[in-house]
Motif scaffolding. Structure first.
Motif, PDB file in Angstrom:
ATOM      1  N   PHE B 185     -28.388  72.745 -65.061  1.00  0.00           N
ATOM      2  CA  PHE B 185     -27.325  71.849 -64.590  1.00  0.00           C
ATOM      3  C   PHE B 185     -27.912  70.562 -63.989  1.00  0.00           C
ATOM      4  O   PHE B 185     -27.282  69.514 -64.012  1.00  0.00           O
ATOM      5  N   LEU B 186     -29.133  70.659 -63.429  1.00  0.00           N
ATOM      6  CA  LEU B 186     -29.722  69.492 -62.765  1.00  0.00           C
ATOM      7  C   LEU B 186     -30.091  68.395 -63.762  1.00  0.00           C
ATOM      8  O   LEU B 186     -30.167  67.218 -63.409  1.00  0.00           O
ATOM      9  N   THR B 187     -30.331  68.802 -65.007  1.00  0.00           N
ATOM     10  CA  THR B 187     -30.804  67.811 -65.988  1.00  0.00           C
ATOM     11  C   THR B 187     -29.727  66.803 -66.358  1.00  0.00           C
ATOM     12  O   THR B 187     -30.036  65.725 -66.850  1.00  0.00           O
ATOM     13  N   THR B 188     -28.474  67.156 -66.117  1.00  0.00           N
ATOM     14  CA  THR B 188     -27.391  66.237 -66.505  1.00  0.00           C
ATOM     15  C   THR B 188     -26.804  65.474 -65.322  1.00  0.00           C
ATOM     16  O   THR B 188     -25.804  64.779 -65.474  1.00  0.00           O
ATOM     17  N   LEU B 189     -27.398  65.640 -64.140  1.00  0.00           N
ATOM     18  CA  LEU B 189     -26.918  64.883 -62.975  1.00  0.00           C
ATOM     19  C   LEU B 189     -27.226  63.403 -63.169  1.00  0.00           C
ATOM     20  O   LEU B 189     -28.227  63.038 -63.793  1.00  0.00           O
ATOM     21  N   ASP B 190     -26.411  62.534 -62.593  1.00  0.00           N
ATOM     22  CA  ASP B 190     -26.802  61.118 -62.613  1.00  0.00           C
ATOM     23  C   ASP B 190     -27.910  60.915 -61.577  1.00  0.00           C
ATOM     24  O   ASP B 190     -28.178  61.788 -60.733  1.00  0.00           O
ATOM     25  N   ASP B 191     -28.588  59.778 -61.662  1.00  0.00           N
ATOM     26  CA  ASP B 191     -29.772  59.560 -60.813  1.00  0.00           C
ATOM     27  C   ASP B 191     -29.452  59.657 -59.318  1.00  0.00           C
ATOM     28  O   ASP B 191     -30.254  60.157 -58.533  1.00  0.00           O
ATOM     29  N   ARG B 192     -28.276  59.172 -58.940  1.00  0.00           N
ATOM     30  CA  ARG B 192     -27.942  59.198 -57.514  1.00  0.00           C
ATOM     31  C   ARG B 192     -27.829  60.637 -57.011  1.00  0.00           C
ATOM     32  O   ARG B 192     -28.305  60.965 -55.919  1.00  0.00           O
ATOM     33  N   ASP B 193     -27.170  61.488 -57.792  1.00  0.00           N
ATOM     34  CA  ASP B 193     -27.010  62.881 -57.340  1.00  0.00           C
ATOM     35  C   ASP B 193     -28.328  63.643 -57.390  1.00  0.00           C
ATOM     36  O   ASP B 193     -28.582  64.508 -56.545  1.00  0.00           O
ATOM     37  N   TRP B 194     -29.133  63.362 -58.400  1.00  0.00           N
ATOM     38  CA  TRP B 194     -30.475  63.964 -58.453  1.00  0.00           C
ATOM     39  C   TRP B 194     -31.228  63.653 -57.158  1.00  0.00           C
ATOM     40  O   TRP B 194     -31.783  64.532 -56.508  1.00  0.00           O
ATOM     41  N   ARG B 195     -31.222  62.386 -56.792  1.00  0.00           N
ATOM     42  CA  ARG B 195     -31.987  61.947 -55.619  1.00  0.00           C
ATOM     43  C   ARG B 195     -31.349  62.436 -54.319  1.00  0.00           C
ATOM     44  O   ARG B 195     -32.042  62.908 -53.404  1.00  0.00           O
ATOM     45  N   ARG B 279     -23.122  58.694 -50.572  1.00  0.00           N
ATOM     46  CA  ARG B 279     -23.054  60.148 -50.717  1.00  0.00           C
ATOM     47  C   ARG B 279     -23.757  60.834 -49.552  1.00  0.00           C
ATOM     48  O   ARG B 279     -24.573  60.232 -48.860  1.00  0.00           O
ATOM     49  N   HIS B 280     -23.455  62.121 -49.398  1.00  0.00           N
ATOM     50  CA  HIS B 280     -23.965  62.825 -48.232  1.00  0.00           C
ATOM     51  C   HIS B 280     -25.489  62.729 -48.130  1.00  0.00           C
ATOM     52  O   HIS B 280     -26.033  62.370 -47.078  1.00  0.00           O
ATOM     53  N   GLY B 281     -26.183  63.026 -49.213  1.00  0.00           N
ATOM     54  CA  GLY B 281     -27.645  63.017 -49.166  1.00  0.00           C
ATOM     55  C   GLY B 281     -28.195  61.622 -48.899  1.00  0.00           C
ATOM     56  O   GLY B 281     -29.206  61.467 -48.198  1.00  0.00           O
ATOM     57  N   GLU B 282     -27.545  60.615 -49.461  1.00  0.00           N
ATOM     58  CA  GLU B 282     -27.972  59.233 -49.200  1.00  0.00           C
ATOM     59  C   GLU B 282     -27.785  58.896 -47.722  1.00  0.00           C
ATOM     60  O   GLU B 282     -28.640  58.238 -47.097  1.00  0.00           O
ATOM     61  N   ALA B 283     -26.684  59.344 -47.170  1.00  0.00           N
ATOM     62  CA  ALA B 283     -26.412  59.079 -45.752  1.00  0.00           C
ATOM     63  C   ALA B 283     -27.395  59.838 -44.863  1.00  0.00           C
ATOM     64  O   ALA B 283     -27.838  59.329 -43.828  1.00  0.00           O
ATOM     65  N   VAL B 284     -27.763  61.054 -45.271  1.00  0.00           N
ATOM     66  CA  VAL B 284     -28.724  61.833 -44.481  1.00  0.00           C
ATOM     67  C   VAL B 284     -30.097  61.153 -44.495  1.00  0.00           C
ATOM     68  O   VAL B 284     -30.799  61.149 -43.477  1.00  0.00           O
ATOM     69  N   ALA B 285     -30.477  60.580 -45.637  1.00  0.00           N
ATOM     70  CA  ALA B 285     -31.754  59.850 -45.687  1.00  0.00           C
ATOM     71  C   ALA B 285     -31.745  58.708 -44.672  1.00  0.00           C
ATOM     72  O   ALA B 285     -32.716  58.513 -43.920  1.00  0.00           O
ATOM     73  N   ILE B 286     -30.669  57.956 -44.632  1.00  0.00           N
ATOM     74  CA  ILE B 286     -30.546  56.864 -43.660  1.00  0.00           C
ATOM     75  C   ILE B 286     -30.525  57.426 -42.237  1.00  0.00           C
ATOM     76  O   ILE B 286     -31.203  56.916 -41.335  1.00  0.00           O
ATOM     77  N   GLY B 287     -29.773  58.506 -42.044  1.00  0.00           N
ATOM     78  CA  GLY B 287     -29.661  59.112 -40.706  1.00  0.00           C
ATOM     79  C   GLY B 287     -31.006  59.611 -40.196  1.00  0.00           C
ATOM     80  O   GLY B 287     -31.334  59.463 -39.008  1.00  0.00           O
ATOM     81  N   MET B 288     -31.810  60.179 -41.098  1.00  0.00           N
ATOM     82  CA  MET B 288     -33.136  60.655 -40.681  1.00  0.00           C
ATOM     83  C   MET B 288     -34.041  59.473 -40.347  1.00  0.00           C
ATOM     84  O   MET B 288     -34.776  59.505 -39.348  1.00  0.00           O
ATOM     85  N   ALA B 289     -33.994  58.419 -41.171  1.00  0.00           N
ATOM     86  CA  ALA B 289     -34.808  57.241 -40.896  1.00  0.00           C
ATOM     87  C   ALA B 289     -34.459  56.676 -39.518  1.00  0.00           C
ATOM     88  O   ALA B 289     -35.339  56.348 -38.711  1.00  0.00           O
ATOM     89  N   LEU B 290     -33.171  56.622 -39.248  1.00  0.00           N
ATOM     90  CA  LEU B 290     -32.690  56.090 -37.974  1.00  0.00           C
ATOM     91  C   LEU B 290     -33.197  56.927 -36.800  1.00  0.00           C
ATOM     92  O   LEU B 290     -33.738  56.394 -35.815  1.00  0.00           O
ATOM     93  N   ASP B 291     -33.054  58.257 -36.909  1.00  0.00           N
ATOM     94  CA  ASP B 291     -33.469  59.121 -35.805  1.00  0.00           C
ATOM     95  C   ASP B 291     -34.992  59.181 -35.671  1.00  0.00           C
ATOM     96  O   ASP B 291     -35.505  59.427 -34.573  1.00  0.00           O
ATOM     97  N   CYS B 292     -35.715  58.950 -36.763  1.00  0.00           N
ATOM     98  CA  CYS B 292     -37.186  58.909 -36.664  1.00  0.00           C
ATOM     99  C   CYS B 292     -37.631  57.617 -35.993  1.00  0.00           C
ATOM    100  O   CYS B 292     -38.560  57.616 -35.157  1.00  0.00           O
ATOM    101  N   LEU B 293     -36.994  56.495 -36.325  1.00  0.00           N
ATOM    102  CA  LEU B 293     -37.300  55.241 -35.640  1.00  0.00           C
ATOM    103  C   LEU B 293     -37.007  55.365 -34.149  1.00  0.00           C
ATOM    104  O   LEU B 293     -37.781  54.926 -33.302  1.00  0.00           O
TER     105      LEU B 293
END
Lengths: 385, 385
Positions: B185-195, B279-293
């Motif tokens: 199923f992962l092979t047909t995800l668009d790039d944003r969802d994969w990432r 998307r949730h994962g994109e927001a979590v990446a930003i949220g982690m960057a923010l909390d690490c800074l």
């Protein structure tokens, strides 16, 4: 790539307290519970939901609760008291679930706060369900006001509402955080509700505790004449057996056995066929009589045991026949067997008595012997008023 | 009269399988699961629910499932396949819960039968909720189709839907009976969802497993270029850590600590502020960057660790800034702190990193340092397209 096996246990604990005058200033039971649950840094709230049927008999209750909470700051009382209709209608109206969820939202009741329900079994089931699905489970406290809810449903782990007329179609297994059985509520029940709640005690005695059955035989006249001390013993012992059954068995009913359903296949159907004019406990009394007659006919339950059971139920004041049993040549009530089988997941499982205190499961029921048992009840019982 | 203390444990177990081509005739995994669960005397059924987003990429799936079940009689396949919209809208429409419950009713899906969901995290959450409240819990099987659901939400014990725009306001803690992660199923995800799904793996590595973090650093280019073997390892290890966290901690979150929420306070708010365009994962990446800074600014996280984290996220292709962070002088995003505190029950608890693999909880956040961290991201990051 290896599979991963997830496996964990979740521990559930809650106290079931027996008391009187729970909200009198001198009674510290409820407040002590909140104090024990206090967590530094959390301001917990308590939202009260009332069974509409309770207020007319206890008009002082809202003021007493307000005064009780005014003396402390461990828990913040939500000043609005929500009331919902009592009885089966509480579980038939989806708008009531919505209303409770809206209140949880409006008052920001979070997972560390409490929903406190004061009422009969149906309202407890409704409120427990709304609490269980809000925020993946808000702590809920039960204050059951009827015999049936104090000794049975209110001390258990189930909640639920009906869906398109199907009983408990929606619901969850979620234990309360505490139960407070206040015997004073029992004094204002009407005679039918007082009596109806006793049938679940007879049921649990019949399948688990012959000594408790003997005690009920000894107390039968006192119970029928509303002796509160006799009732206190009955409620406590029945609740205790119910609680032990849950803890010792399969609390969330993941397996296929449900022995506490004794007498219930016809009872559920009888409630439905009479549009809930016959109350649950009244229907269970009839259902037990029917299944005991059946067990006697297949050679399991001895005549003497059968007569003791029928005598106890009659002495307690139960009518053991209702015309709905005979409707449509008993086809109506027998459809209860099919529905019970579907409810259980395809395999019929009915507990029948070999003796008082000893039940054994069967997976088939002979319809003709059920009809004969119904005929016996029709011929020997006075019609209910 | 003595109080009674109820106390019992309930054991929950479920396998998480990793496979490919789950419904090919030669793959016995799912069928073997049903065989192991077979109970004499019960005809179990399986009702399939599809994420609408899956079908266009896997048009052969319904026919393959029909063919797969035609070879056996352990489980009766319900011939209708229900489809529901994917993504957050699955959780915003109360009519979808009703539709699923109506299907459970229509097809007489009982407590021993199965609801099988094939889809992303939102649809799994919706279907898990409908299954959990029907008949007090129908067995549900998850077949997650996205990175995020295969490595995180799909293997956990939560379900839920939104209520009046409030995320997961309604839901329960109910584990699935099995999870089948099919990598195809992962092979047909668009790039944003994969990432996007990778960010939860970064999260769990940051708070629990520095070795896993190093492996992701080594695999970062491969992951960014959709190498399935690298992804398989990531999904398996992330799922494993998630499962261990649940089993080792407080599975139903009865306490107050939720360390797996790292990076989530701002992420939830950012999703909301952008109307879920982020998307949730994109927001979590930003949220982690923010909390690490932030953690770096308060002297916890060393510069070197901070740079490794930001570099990994960038190499994976995440944008670490979004204009919504700055909206209303950052007041919008900072309101996420208040809401997070309310969600947790009154006391703010945020996990911050002392180092890669080591988190410590704090109960206060300095708004000015958050604004400085946002400013850093604004100045150093390319705006997302």
């Amino acid at each position: 790539m290896n599979s991963i096996q997830q496996s964990f246990s979740v521990r559930f604990t809650y106290p079931v307290h027996f008391t009187e005058h729970l909200f009198e200033p001198a009674n510290p039971l409820l407040l002590n519970f909140f104090k024990r649950q206090h967590t530094e840094g959390f301001q917990k709230k308590a939202l009260f939901i009332f069974d509409e049927g309770v207020i007319p008999y206890h008009p002082q209750l809202p003021a007493a609760i307000t005064a009780y909470f005014a003396t402390q700051n461990v828990v913040q009382l939500i000043p609005e008291f929500i009331t919902v209709p009592g009885g089966e209608q509480a579980k038939n109206d989806p708008a009531l679930v919505d209303r409770l969820i809206a209140a949880v939202d409006q008052y920001s009741i979070d997972r560390h706060s409490y929903v406190v329900c004061i009422g009969g079994g149906s309202v407890l089931d409704l409120v427990g369900y709304a609490a269980a699905i809000s925020h993946r489970g808000i702590r809920h406290i039960r204050i059951p006001t009827t015999v049936l809810s104090q000794n049975d449903s209110g001390v258990g782990v189930k909640n639920g509402v009906n869906y398109r007329g199907k009983k408990n179609f929606l619901g969850t297994f979620v234990p309360p955080v505490a139960v407070f059985n206040d015997f004073q509520f029992l004094t204002t029940l009407d005679d039918r509700d007082w009596r109806a709640g006793i049938s679940e005690a007879v049921k649990v005695a019949l399948i688990k505790d012959p000594t408790f059955f003997e005690r009920m035989e000894a107390d039968a006249h006192a119970l029928a004449h509303r002796d509160l001390e006799a009732m206190k013993h009955l409620v406590h012992r029945c609740a205790e057996l119910h609680i032990q059954h849950i803890a010792g068995g399969d609390p969330f009913e993941m397996g296929s056995s449900r022995p506490l359903d004794f007498g219930h296949w016809s009872a559920h159907k009888l409630e439905y066929l009479t549009d809930f004019e016959v109350r649950h406990g009244e229907a269970v009394a009839i259902g037990m009589a029917l299944d005991c007659l059946y067990a006697n006919r297949i050679g399991w339950l001895a005549d003497d045991d059968l007569n003791r059971i029928l005598n106890l139920l009659r002495t307690l004041g139960f009518s053991l026949y209702h015309p709905a049993l005979d409707a449509d040549n008993s086809e109506g009530i027998l459809r209860g067997l099919t529905e019970f089988r579907e409810h259980l997941g395809g395999r019929l499982t009915i507990l029948l008595l070999k003796a008082i205190g000893r039940g054994v499961e069967v997976h088939e029921i002979d319809a003709e012997l059920v009809r004969q048992s119904i005929a016996f009840l029709r011929e020997t019982e006075t019609q209910p008023v």
